[in-house]
Design a protein around this motif. Sequence first.
Motif, mmCIF file in Angstrom:
data_model
loop_
_atom_site.group_PDB
_atom_site.id
_atom_site.type_symbol
_atom_site.label_atom_id
_atom_site.label_comp_id
_atom_site.label_asym_id
_atom_site.label_seq_id
_atom_site.Cartn_x
_atom_site.Cartn_y
_atom_site.Cartn_z
ATOM 1 N N MET A 127 13.935 3.255 9.750
ATOM 2 C CA MET A 127 13.613 3.627 8.372
ATOM 3 C C MET A 127 12.102 3.718 8.179
ATOM 4 S SD MET A 127 16.322 3.965 6.534
ATOM 5 C CE MET A 127 18.079 3.644 6.644
ATOM 6 N N PRO A 128 11.679 4.558 7.246
ATOM 7 C CA PRO A 128 10.255 4.545 6.904
ATOM 8 C C PRO A 128 9.897 3.229 6.220
ATOM 9 C CG PRO A 128 11.476 5.961 5.382
ATOM 10 C CD PRO A 128 12.445 5.521 6.441
ATOM 11 N N CYS A 129 8.683 2.759 6.425
ATOM 12 C CA CYS A 129 8.191 1.550 5.761
ATOM 13 C C CYS A 129 6.676 1.552 5.817
ATOM 14 C CB CYS A 129 8.744 0.288 6.430
ATOM 15 S SG CYS A 129 7.971 -1.225 5.811
ATOM 16 N N ASN A 130 6.039 1.574 4.662
ATOM 17 C CA ASN A 130 4.576 1.601 4.613
ATOM 18 C C ASN A 130 3.938 0.307 5.088
ATOM 19 O OD1 ASN A 130 4.162 4.238 3.607
ATOM 20 N ND2 ASN A 130 4.779 3.547 1.552
ATOM 21 N N LYS A 131 4.690 -0.774 5.061
ATOM 22 C CA LYS A 131 4.168 -2.064 5.527
ATOM 23 C C LYS A 131 4.190 -2.125 7.049
ATOM 24 C CE LYS A 131 5.286 -5.883 3.048
ATOM 25 N NZ LYS A 131 3.960 -6.340 2.612
ATOM 26 N N ARG A 132 5.290 -1.669 7.645
ATOM 27 C CA ARG A 132 5.462 -1.721 9.105
ATOM 28 C C ARG A 132 4.754 -0.556 9.782
ATOM 29 N NH1 ARG A 132 9.533 0.918 10.825
ATOM 30 N NH2 ARG A 132 10.872 0.389 9.074
ATOM 31 N N ALA A 133 4.857 0.609 9.198
ATOM 32 C CA ALA A 133 4.256 1.827 9.766
ATOM 33 C C ALA A 133 3.515 2.551 8.633
ATOM 34 C CB ALA A 133 5.335 2.713 10.372
ATOM 35 N N PRO A 134 2.264 2.137 8.360
ATOM 36 C CA PRO A 134 1.533 2.658 7.194
ATOM 37 C C PRO A 134 1.562 4.180 7.118
ATOM 38 C CG PRO A 134 0.308 0.870 8.199
ATOM 39 C CD PRO A 134 1.485 1.144 9.109
ATOM 40 N N GLY A 135 1.871 4.678 5.920
ATOM 41 C CA GLY A 135 1.895 6.122 5.715
ATOM 42 C C GLY A 135 3.252 6.756 5.930
ATOM 43 N N SER A 136 4.236 5.973 6.420
ATOM 44 C CA SER A 136 5.549 6.572 6.728
ATOM 45 C C SER A 136 6.435 6.686 5.486
ATOM 46 C CB SER A 136 6.260 5.760 7.819
ATOM 47 O OG SER A 136 6.520 4.443 7.386
ATOM 48 N N GLY A 137 6.036 6.044 4.392
ATOM 49 C CA GLY A 137 6.838 6.090 3.167
ATOM 50 C C GLY A 137 7.566 4.782 2.938
ATOM 51 N N CYS A 138 8.207 4.677 1.763
ATOM 52 C CA CYS A 138 8.947 3.458 1.434
ATOM 53 C C CYS A 138 10.437 3.774 1.383
ATOM 54 C CB CYS A 138 8.484 2.880 0.099
ATOM 55 S SG CYS A 138 9.465 1.461 -0.430
ATOM 56 N N GLY A 139 11.169 3.254 2.361
ATOM 57 C CA GLY A 139 12.614 3.508 2.413
ATOM 58 C C GLY A 139 13.345 2.958 1.208
ATOM 59 N N ALA A 140 12.801 1.887 0.628
ATOM 60 C CA ALA A 140 13.474 1.235 -0.499
ATOM 61 C C ALA A 140 13.364 2.047 -1.782
ATOM 62 C CB ALA A 140 12.885 -0.155 -0.708
ATOM 63 N N LEU A 141 12.442 3.016 -1.811
ATOM 64 C CA LEU A 141 12.254 3.818 -3.024
ATOM 65 C C LEU A 141 12.849 5.220 -2.896
ATOM 66 C CD1 LEU A 141 8.671 2.699 -4.138
ATOM 67 C CD2 LEU A 141 10.850 2.242 -5.283
ATOM 68 N N THR A 142 13.647 5.437 -1.851
ATOM 69 C CA THR A 142 14.310 6.731 -1.720
ATOM 70 C C THR A 142 15.610 6.732 -2.522
ATOM 71 O OG1 THR A 142 15.384 5.993 0.303
ATOM 72 C CG2 THR A 142 13.335 7.217 0.567
ATOM 73 N N GLU A 143 16.137 7.911 -2.780
ATOM 74 C CA GLU A 143 17.373 8.071 -3.561
ATOM 75 C C GLU A 143 18.516 7.283 -2.905
ATOM 76 O OE1 GLU A 143 17.371 9.905 -6.317
ATOM 77 O OE2 GLU A 143 19.501 9.623 -6.758
ATOM 78 N N GLY A 144 19.182 6.464 -3.681
ATOM 79 C CA GLY A 144 20.345 5.737 -3.174
ATOM 80 C C GLY A 144 20.020 4.542 -2.298
ATOM 81 N N ALA A 145 18.754 4.130 -2.257
ATOM 82 C CA ALA A 145 18.364 3.003 -1.403
ATOM 83 C C ALA A 145 18.929 1.693 -1.945
ATOM 84 C CB ALA A 145 16.850 2.919 -1.320
ATOM 85 N N PHE A 146 19.036 0.710 -1.048
ATOM 86 C CA PHE A 146 19.525 -0.601 -1.437
ATOM 87 C C PHE A 146 18.327 -1.473 -1.822
ATOM 88 C CE2 PHE A 146 22.664 1.106 1.519
ATOM 89 C CZ PHE A 146 23.807 1.004 0.758
ATOM 90 N N SER A 147 18.155 -1.706 -3.098
ATOM 91 C CA SER A 147 16.968 -2.443 -3.543
ATOM 92 C C SER A 147 17.333 -3.702 -4.331
ATOM 93 C CB SER A 147 16.089 -1.531 -4.412
ATOM 94 O OG SER A 147 16.846 -1.024 -5.509
ATOM 95 N N ARG A 148 18.584 -4.102 -4.248
ATOM 96 C CA ARG A 148 19.051 -5.238 -5.034
ATOM 97 C C ARG A 148 18.203 -6.486 -4.814
ATOM 98 N NH1 ARG A 148 22.831 -9.296 -4.309
ATOM 99 N NH2 ARG A 148 23.859 -9.941 -6.233
ATOM 100 N N GLN A 149 17.800 -6.743 -3.541
ATOM 101 C CA GLN A 149 17.047 -7.958 -3.213
ATOM 102 C C GLN A 149 15.558 -7.819 -3.526
ATOM 103 O OE1 GLN A 149 17.801 -10.957 -1.799
ATOM 104 N NE2 GLN A 149 19.973 -10.690 -1.367
ATOM 105 N N LEU A 150 15.087 -6.634 -3.827
ATOM 106 C CA LEU A 150 13.635 -6.378 -3.760
ATOM 107 C C LEU A 150 12.912 -6.654 -5.066
ATOM 108 C CD1 LEU A 150 13.913 -3.285 -1.421
ATOM 109 C CD2 LEU A 150 13.543 -5.677 -0.824
#
Lengths: 316, 213
Positions: A127-150
């Motif tokens: 998955m994209p992740c700006n924290k793990r791979a800067p600039g790749s995007g935020c997977g948690a902010l995509t359509e239909g993402a699972f963000s319940r814990q966030l």
Amino acid sequence: MRAFSYEKPADPAAAAARAAEVEGAKFLAGGTNLLDLMKLEIEIPLHVIDVNGLGLDEITETEDGGLRVGTLVTNTALSADSRIRRDYPLLTRAIAAGATGQLRNKATTGGNLLQRTRCPYFYDTNMPCNKRAPGSGCGALTEGAFSRQLGVIGTSDACIATHPSDMAVAMRALDAVVETVTPTGMTREIPLEEFHLLPGDTPEDETALMPGELITHVRLPAPVGGTQEYHKVRDRASYAFALVSVALVRQADGSGRVALGGVAPKPWRSDAADAELPNGASAVMSVLLDGARPTEENAFKITLAERTLAAMLKEA
Amino acid sequence: MSPPIDFSLRRRTLLAGTAAAAAFSAVNRGGAAAQSTGATAGPETTTVTLSVNGEERELTVDNRTTLLDALREHLQLTGTKKGCDHGQCGACTCTVNGERINSCLSLAVMHDGDAVETIEGIGQPESMDPMQAAFVEHDGFQCGYCTPGQIQSARKVIEEIRAGIPSHVTGDLTAEIAITDAEIRERMSGNICRCGAYANILAAITQVAEESA
């Protein structure tokens, strides 16, 4: 896991100097989070500096009546210390609410503060992740993402991860101060309030530590008294990260302190919200969570935080 | 003790190798390597001496070797199990210097000079530890895979309660802690049993606690 070289330095200053000098170096303390991430190749250190055995595993009393906790004091030892149980019960409660007996026996004080987020998009290397791979995007902010814990507050368009620690939430309520040694051998103090950074455009920068800087101690000011409670709401009764946690110190006159876990990239607290405590949970949360930007999936955390504090105030 | 297992070719090893290759390509797709991909700064192996079940064992290991893999693959002590390999299931629980830990989340090189105790050191079929005997008596398992970790944890849970180490369900933090069902359940939450033998595990631990009171 990728190959790495390994060393045990002679003292904290030498550890910091080596960490700044050797390319791809990383400190290893308890290892309970770092090794998990190394197996997943989320952390890929080329050189591991094992700081165990540097004599930073004691809890001593300070001149102002507080305690100075060595960074290598384990979560178990800290939660069970008789002075902590008597004078800082909030800290014992928070630590006991996290992880498992086996993990708390290895996890350290400094390591707990430095643990990485458990955001599922940070952990899934597909998955994209700006924290793990800067600039790749935020997977948690995509359509239909699972963000319940966030996170719901302090987050940014680049990252909505939360800091997972329970211990840090109690330490924030207790005004703890992080002590460090720098690669040049200087010592430095960082209030916990300033230790964790908000993500902004650079979610990969998580703390105020400079490269190579090593946490040596966490200092607790003199006990604040009052009644102290930590209430953690989670999906299982044990061994789960918080949906919402509330640290509460309440004095006899109705004043006190409130810090939240599970909602933000750092333990979440404000003086202005604390000042609202005599006016009840709703008043506190309307200040503390002002400006929150929840997703559709985690908006319930706003209500949950208020109701959790309300329940605690009713019991106290 | 049973004869050493031949580790040269097992189906599980073959499958694990295939899975690792798949995971590697996944990492490359995600572009996960934020850190440098340069060379390491020194040797990638280290020699350590562990005291395992009272016996000094010198090992030269790849630095990446976990304590769990050192026990299983280098010392052929296969009683300690690998479940999730991420500290979530507790199958790998063993004791180091008297404290229970997840051996999968610790490197062998971190334990030079440490005293490690595994299920093999606790008891043998002809001379079982009281906790092992209680698990047998109460059917505290079905498949048995999590059992070594359950037994390691269970023995330490009783000690931890008696040492006054508080848990999430402890009431008064300054009083003596009673050994209750709630205390045992909470403290055993790091040991998962997918057969669901929890009620019998609790009965076994309770019996040992009462008999040793």
